[in-house]
Design a protein around this motif. Structure first.
Motif, PDB file in Angstrom:
ATOM      1  N   CYS A  86       0.906  -1.073   0.141  1.00 22.01           N
ATOM      2  CA  CYS A  86       0.050  -0.017   0.134  1.00 22.01           C
ATOM      3  C   CYS A  86       0.701   1.210  -0.057  1.00 22.01           C
ATOM      4  O   CYS A  86       2.166   1.137   0.423  1.00 22.01           O
ATOM      5  N   CYS A 143      -3.060   2.387   6.068  1.00 23.09           N
ATOM      6  CA  CYS A 143      -1.754   2.229   5.528  1.00 23.09           C
ATOM      7  C   CYS A 143      -0.795   3.285   6.465  1.00 23.09           C
ATOM      8  O   CYS A 143      -1.131   4.379   6.411  1.00 23.09           O
ATOM      9  N   TYR A 167       4.725  -1.046   9.891  1.00 27.41           N
ATOM     10  CA  TYR A 167       3.870  -2.275   9.656  1.00 27.41           C
ATOM     11  C   TYR A 167       3.670  -3.068  11.066  1.00 27.41           C
ATOM     12  O   TYR A 167       2.461  -3.779  11.001  1.00 27.41           O
ATOM     13  N   SER A 205       0.181  -1.897  12.317  1.00 27.93           N
ATOM     14  CA  SER A 205      -0.998  -2.503  11.538  1.00 27.93           C
ATOM     15  C   SER A 205      -1.021  -4.036  11.976  1.00 27.93           C
ATOM     16  O   SER A 205      -2.223  -4.504  12.119  1.00 27.93           O
ATOM     17  N   TYR A 224       0.515  -4.027   4.299  1.00 25.83           N
ATOM     18  CA  TYR A 224      -0.610  -4.313   5.451  1.00 25.83           C
ATOM     19  C   TYR A 224      -0.900  -5.888   5.509  1.00 25.83           C
ATOM     20  O   TYR A 224      -1.042  -6.474   4.616  1.00 25.83           O
TER      21      TYR A 224
END
Length: 235
Positions: free
Chosen positions: A97, A148, A152, A155, A111
């Protein structure tokens, strides 16, 4: 003879002076009345302009809501509510993303893709659950898509929390397509009846307020005209 003429002249002078004073007072009263009428007329014009502006703004809001919210509400096929039972929830893969980090700055990230399969109680079908209608449009393989971001791990942490909540509450309400066109279900409708009502409530109030202001000003003008006409008849 001279004294009598002088007295008459003095009396006439005082009478003319008194009449001039009365005339000045009358002119002053007329001037004040004209100023009051002018001020009232300006206030009425501003009130009518305000009312018309409110009506125009409400019409524009109706138009914008009609082509956005109402259109999406009418196009949604997930209209029937039912009970869903969790069958399986897992993180399958990751997707790329892009996110914005400021002016003229765009970066890529990833994600995790969360998939949730449920059993639709009314039909017994095994279906893929989506968070909202928009989730299906963004990625048809994922039940939930986090925002996004460059981190990471954040998420992944959010998706793990959601996955644990599904495992904790395994039976919940969902929406499905009674026509069977969409072979999936959604958890939350973006545009339900409650959202539609609250979105149309304030434009409606603005429209009613604008109409009321214009109607009250026109009624006041009409009553003022009637009073003035009655006064002329009584004179």
């Amino acid at each position: 003879m001279f004294i009598w003429t002088s007295g008459r002249t003095s009396t006439s002078y005082r009478h003319d002076e008194r009449r001039n004073i009365y005339q000045k007072i009358r002119d002053h009263d007329l001037l004040d009345k004209r100023k009051t009428v002018t001020a009232l007329k300006a206030g009425e014009d501003r009130a009518i302009l305000l009312g018309l502006t409110m009506m125009v703004c409400s019409i524009m809001m109706y138009f914008l809501l009609g082509i956005t919210l109402l259109r999406s509400y009418m196009q949604s096929v997930w209209t029937e509510e039912a009970q869903c039972t969790l069958l399986n929830v897992s993180i399958t893969e990751t997707f790329n993303c892009s996110f914005s980090c400021g002016p003229d700055c765009g970066k890529t990230s990833q994600y995790p893709c969360l998939q949730v399969y449920v059993n639709l109680t009314s039909s017994g079908q095994k279906l893929l659950l989506y968070h909202t209608e928009e989730t299906l449009k963004l990625n048809s393989e994922c039940s939930y898509i986090p925002k996004c971001g460059k981190n990471y791990e954040e998420s992944m942490s959010l998706v793990n929390v959601i996955m644990e909540n599904f495992r904790k509450y395994q039976r919940f309400s969902c929406f499905y397509d009674p026509q069977g066109v969409q072979k999936n279900v959604i958890l939350t409708k973006l545009y339900n009846t409650n959202v539609l009502f609250h979105s149309l409530f304030w434009p409606t109030c603005m429209m009613i307020g604008g109409i009321a202001i214009v109607a009250m000003v026109k009624l006041t003008q009409y009553l003022s005209f009637l009073c003035e006409r009655i006064q002329r008849i009584n004179r």
